[in-house]
Motif scaffolding. Structure first.
Motif, mmCIF file in Angstrom:
data_model
loop_
_atom_site.group_PDB
_atom_site.id
_atom_site.type_symbol
_atom_site.label_atom_id
_atom_site.label_comp_id
_atom_site.label_asym_id
_atom_site.label_seq_id
_atom_site.Cartn_x
_atom_site.Cartn_y
_atom_site.Cartn_z
ATOM 1 N N HIS A 11 0.862 -1.749 0.082
ATOM 2 C CA HIS A 11 0.064 -0.034 0.385
ATOM 3 C C HIS A 11 1.028 1.086 -0.218
ATOM 4 O O HIS A 11 -0.017 2.475 -0.157
ATOM 5 C CB HIS A 11 -1.135 0.019 1.031
ATOM 6 N N LEU A 12 1.901 0.892 0.623
ATOM 7 C CA LEU A 12 3.209 2.314 0.089
ATOM 8 C C LEU A 12 3.120 2.593 -1.203
ATOM 9 O O LEU A 12 3.589 2.198 -1.591
ATOM 10 C CB LEU A 12 4.191 2.113 0.567
ATOM 11 N N GLU A 18 11.847 9.077 -5.999
ATOM 12 C CA GLU A 18 11.269 9.517 -4.607
ATOM 13 C C GLU A 18 12.507 9.220 -2.882
ATOM 14 O O GLU A 18 12.483 9.627 -1.856
ATOM 15 C CB GLU A 18 9.614 9.150 -4.017
ATOM 16 N N LEU A 19 12.254 7.576 -3.013
ATOM 17 C CA LEU A 19 12.774 7.278 -2.189
ATOM 18 C C LEU A 19 14.209 7.637 -2.225
ATOM 19 O O LEU A 19 14.367 7.904 -0.916
ATOM 20 C CB LEU A 19 12.503 5.235 -1.924
#
Length: 75
Positions: A11-12, A18-19
Motif C-alpha cells: 500500500h506504500l 522519491e525513496l
C-alpha cells in the motif's frame, strides 16, 4: 558502493526516485553525507537536489550553531 534491498508494504505508494530523495535528505540532515554525496545518492545534480530539498521538508542548513556561524562568516 553497497546495494540495499527493501521490502516495502504494497500500500506504500512511493517510487524508487522519491525513496532515494528521502533517504539522501535524511542522511544529509544527519550529517552522514555531504551535499554532493546526497545529491549523487538521489541521482540529481547538486542544484536540483538543493531545489527539491525544501519540497520534502529538509533544511540545507546545519543544526549546529558553530557550523551556522562559520557559514555566515564565510558568506
Amino acid at each position: 558502493m553497497r546495494v540495499v534491498s527493501l521490502m516495502l508494504p504494497e500500500h506504500l505508494d512511493i517510487s524508487e526516485p522519491e525513496l532515494k530523495i528521502l533517504l539522501a535528505g535524511e542522511l544529509y540532515e544527519r550529517e552522514k553525507l555531504s551535499l554532493g554525496q546526497a545529491a549523487d545518492l538521489a541521482g540529481l545534480s547538486k542544484r536540483a537536489f538543493i531545489e527539491i530539498m525544501g519540497m520534502y521538508g529538509f533544511s540545507l542548513f546545519s543544526k549546529s550553531e558553530e557550523d551556522l556561524l562559520t557559514d555566515v562568516a564565510n558568506a
